[in-house]
Design an enzyme around this catalytic site. Structure first.
Site, mmCIF file in Angstrom:
data_model
loop_
_atom_site.group_PDB
_atom_site.id
_atom_site.type_symbol
_atom_site.label_atom_id
_atom_site.label_comp_id
_atom_site.label_asym_id
_atom_site.label_seq_id
_atom_site.Cartn_x
_atom_site.Cartn_y
_atom_site.Cartn_z
ATOM 1 N N GLY A 166 -18.295 2.398 12.331
ATOM 2 C CA GLY A 166 -18.540 1.907 13.674
ATOM 3 C C GLY A 166 -17.307 1.270 14.295
ATOM 4 O O GLY A 166 -17.051 1.408 15.480
ATOM 5 N N GLY A 167 -16.531 0.545 13.481
ATOM 6 C CA GLY A 167 -15.313 -0.113 13.951
ATOM 7 C C GLY A 167 -14.338 -0.196 12.799
ATOM 8 O O GLY A 167 -14.267 0.706 11.971
ATOM 9 N N TYR A 213 -4.027 2.894 -3.264
ATOM 10 C CA TYR A 213 -5.465 3.033 -3.477
ATOM 11 C C TYR A 213 -5.823 2.665 -4.917
ATOM 12 O O TYR A 213 -5.315 3.251 -5.873
ATOM 13 C CB TYR A 213 -5.931 4.452 -3.179
ATOM 14 C CG TYR A 213 -5.907 4.833 -1.715
ATOM 15 C CD1 TYR A 213 -5.751 3.875 -0.719
ATOM 16 C CD2 TYR A 213 -6.054 6.157 -1.324
ATOM 17 C CE1 TYR A 213 -5.728 4.228 0.618
ATOM 18 C CE2 TYR A 213 -6.032 6.522 0.021
ATOM 19 C CZ TYR A 213 -5.867 5.557 0.977
ATOM 20 O OH TYR A 213 -5.848 5.903 2.313
ATOM 21 N N PHE A 219 -13.867 -1.063 9.594
ATOM 22 C CA PHE A 219 -14.628 -1.392 8.381
ATOM 23 C C PHE A 219 -15.826 -2.297 8.685
ATOM 24 O O PHE A 219 -16.078 -3.278 8.001
ATOM 25 C CB PHE A 219 -13.714 -2.030 7.332
ATOM 26 C CG PHE A 219 -12.644 -1.097 6.832
ATOM 27 C CD1 PHE A 219 -12.963 -0.046 6.002
ATOM 28 C CD2 PHE A 219 -11.324 -1.263 7.215
ATOM 29 C CE1 PHE A 219 -11.987 0.830 5.541
ATOM 30 C CE2 PHE A 219 -10.334 -0.394 6.763
ATOM 31 C CZ PHE A 219 -10.671 0.665 5.929
ATOM 32 N N THR A 220 -16.565 -1.927 9.719
ATOM 33 C CA THR A 220 -17.765 -2.692 10.106
ATOM 34 C C THR A 220 -19.042 -1.986 9.684
ATOM 35 O O THR A 220 -20.130 -2.400 10.075
ATOM 36 C CB THR A 220 -17.792 -2.917 11.623
ATOM 37 O OG1 THR A 220 -17.769 -1.641 12.298
ATOM 38 C CG2 THR A 220 -16.597 -3.750 12.073
#
Length: 308
Positions: free
Chosen positions: A221-222, A52, A224-225
């Protein structure tokens, strides 16, 4: 804040965790405000990884900003991950040991409460992992061990050789990115894409083997969408239900999205990735919301999943 006993460990942990992958550009006071807000809300477990920020940067920023006293350190749970390098994965004994030493120095602590193998290494040699884990446990540098993004068979392969229980598996899960739950609901439904098991039964395997699932990207939503919360262009029906239940329980939609995960009887943990103290408070408010079975399924179907 609801807590749970992490099976096969001596840890009592909150069911909401704060991930610190987005803090490199925050100053010390901003990091302290974020972390102290989390602690005030009962979110006392913090998730890191050597990768990270690149080369342990987020761990260093956290350690520099917080500088926990020995007494403060014992009140929190620090988790980190190892295995992702520049363009490849590495579960070699040498790399695991070296990376943990750097993580400890960066975090300014003498031990990690939990260490996870980050993403499956196709060249893994379980004997090397076992040797590294034994050294880390014997030296007191790591107290508990687990995995991230591993399939049941990858877990079984390692557990056959690794002496310590693999107590955690961190996986992507949200209301909309929920195949590991949704496929089982639609099992044996020919022609329905949802019935395809893309995760090799992670959920049931974890419950059978007392492995705690940690849900990362719980509002995405998905892959990284972007978040589904407030996105009425793609998720209008879901946001209608989120808003309705948020009003009923006097929380925000973030609290309801958190509760959808924590309501599941697998006793999962939600891993937040926010840098906003207010978002931490909103998620913490969903830690122990008593969503009914009907409400849970309403969110599930509003997200586009099928209940045959």
């Amino acid at each position: 804040m609801k807590t749970l006993e992490l099976p096969n460990t001596d840890l009592t942990a909150p069911n909401v965790i704060l991930g610190l992958m987005r803090i490199p550009d925050m100053d010390d006071e901003q990091i302290r405000t974020l972390v102290r807000t989390a602690i005030d809300e009962g979110v006392t477990m913090f998730d890191h990884a050597d990768v990270y920020g690149g080369d342990h940067l987020c761990e260093r920023r956290f350690g520099e900003a917080m500088r926990f006293s020995p007494e403060e350190r014992e009140q929190v749970i620090l988790q980190s991950k190892v295995g992702i390098r520049d363009g490849y994965f590495d579960f070699s004994r040498e790399h695991i040991l070296e990376s943990v030493d750097v993580s400890l120095a960066a975090l300014r602590t003498d031990h990690l409460d939990v260490l996870l193998l980050h993403r499956p290494d196709a060249l893994v040699e379980p004997e090397e992992v076992a040797a590294a884990f034994d050294e880390l446990e014997t030296s007191g540098k790591v107290r508990s061990f687990g995995l991230s993004n591993h399939t049941p068979y990858q877990t079984e392969l390692l557990q056959r050789t690794v002496r310590q229980p693999l107590a955690v598996n961190q996986v992507q899960l949200s209301i909309t990115h929920a195949n590991l739950i949704a496929f089982g609901v639609a099992n044996n439904m020919a022609g329905l894409d949802q019935s395809i098991d893309r995760d090799r039964g992670i959920l049931d395997h974890s419950r059978l083997n007392r492995i705690t699932l940690q849900a990362w990207s719980p509002f995405q939503g998905g892959f990284f969408t972007g978040t589904f919360i407030g996105d009425r262009e793609r998720y209008a029906d879901l946001n209608d239900v989120l808003d309705e239940l948020a009003a009923k329980y006097d929380v925000t939609p973030t609290g309801i999205a958190t509760a959808w995960i924590t309501r599941h009887p697998a006793h999962m943990q939600v891993v937040l990735g926010t840098t906003k103290p207010e978002r931490v408070r909103e998620a913490a408010a969903g830690s122990d919301l008593p969503l009914t079975r009907e409400e849970w399924y309403r969110l599930f179907t509003a997200a586009g999943h099928t209940v045959p």
